[in-house]
Design a protein around this motif. Structure first.
Motif, PDB file in Angstrom:
ATOM      1  N   MET A 125     -16.529   1.256   2.316  1.00  0.00           N
ATOM      2  CA  MET A 125     -17.499   0.929   3.333  1.00  0.00           C
ATOM      3  C   MET A 125     -17.987  -0.490   3.087  1.00  0.00           C
ATOM      4  N   HIS A 126     -18.191  -1.209   4.165  1.00  0.00           N
ATOM      5  CA  HIS A 126     -18.591  -2.606   4.054  1.00  0.00           C
ATOM      6  C   HIS A 126     -19.370  -3.024   5.288  1.00  0.00           C
ATOM      7  N   ASP A 127     -19.866  -4.261   5.271  1.00  0.00           N
ATOM      8  CA  ASP A 127     -20.670  -4.766   6.377  1.00  0.00           C
ATOM      9  C   ASP A 127     -19.846  -5.553   7.391  1.00  0.00           C
ATOM     10  N   CYS A 165     -13.947   1.506   6.690  1.00  0.00           N
ATOM     11  CA  CYS A 165     -15.067   1.760   7.603  1.00  0.00           C
ATOM     12  C   CYS A 165     -16.201   0.800   7.263  1.00  0.00           C
ATOM     13  N   ASN A 166     -17.014   0.526   8.273  1.00  0.00           N
ATOM     14  CA  ASN A 166     -18.095  -0.427   8.070  1.00  0.00           C
ATOM     15  C   ASN A 166     -19.431   0.201   8.438  1.00  0.00           C
ATOM     16  N   THR A 167     -20.501  -0.406   7.930  1.00  0.00           N
ATOM     17  CA  THR A 167     -21.842   0.074   8.213  1.00  0.00           C
ATOM     18  C   THR A 167     -22.188  -0.236   9.669  1.00  0.00           C
ATOM     19  N   SER A 180     -28.254   0.758   5.622  1.00  0.00           N
ATOM     20  CA  SER A 180     -26.938   1.335   5.341  1.00  0.00           C
ATOM     21  C   SER A 180     -26.145   0.439   4.414  1.00  0.00           C
ATOM     22  N   ASN A 181     -26.190  -0.855   4.640  1.00  0.00           N
ATOM     23  CA  ASN A 181     -25.454  -1.781   3.796  1.00  0.00           C
ATOM     24  C   ASN A 181     -26.017  -1.780   2.385  1.00  0.00           C
ATOM     25  N   CYS A 211     -24.647   1.168   0.534  1.00  0.00           N
ATOM     26  CA  CYS A 211     -23.237   0.925   0.225  1.00  0.00           C
ATOM     27  C   CYS A 211     -23.107  -0.004  -0.977  1.00  0.00           C
ATOM     28  N   GLU A 212     -23.883  -1.080  -0.989  1.00  0.00           N
ATOM     29  CA  GLU A 212     -23.833  -2.038  -2.092  1.00  0.00           C
ATOM     30  C   GLU A 212     -24.288  -1.391  -3.396  1.00  0.00           C
ATOM     31  N   LEU A 221     -24.005   1.801  -4.213  1.00  0.00           N
ATOM     32  CA  LEU A 221     -22.932   2.680  -4.655  1.00  0.00           C
ATOM     33  C   LEU A 221     -21.807   1.872  -5.297  1.00  0.00           C
ATOM     34  N   ASN A 222     -21.402   0.775  -4.653  1.00  0.00           N
ATOM     35  CA  ASN A 222     -20.341  -0.063  -5.213  1.00  0.00           C
ATOM     36  C   ASN A 222     -20.733  -0.613  -6.574  1.00  0.00           C
TER      37      ASN A 222
END
Length: 69
Positions: A1-3, A25-27, A34-35, A38-39, A41-42
């Protein structure tokens, strides 16, 4: 997932994701919350698993991920 930044529209990366059987997939647009998730988690994944395991390349990471799941 990314922006959906410029690095994620490159054809080489999209081809790599497809070869790795990864879902691209993206935010949602204009959703910084949401981003941020995701960041986080990464970052946690890299610190707790990748860096701790001294993994040198993506193939080794993918092989190891099966054991972590």
């Amino acid at each position: 997932m990314h922006d959906n930044g410029p690095e994620f529209v490159e054809k080489k990366l999209k081809a790599s994701l497809k070869s790795w059987n990864s879902v691209d997939c993206n935010t949602p647009t204009y959703s910084p919350q949401s981003n941020g998730m995701c960041e986080a988690l990464n970052g946690t994944f890299k610190i707790d698993y990748v860096y701790e395991s001294c993994l040198d390349n993506t193939q080794t990471v993918f092989n190891q991920m099966q054991k972590w799941a």
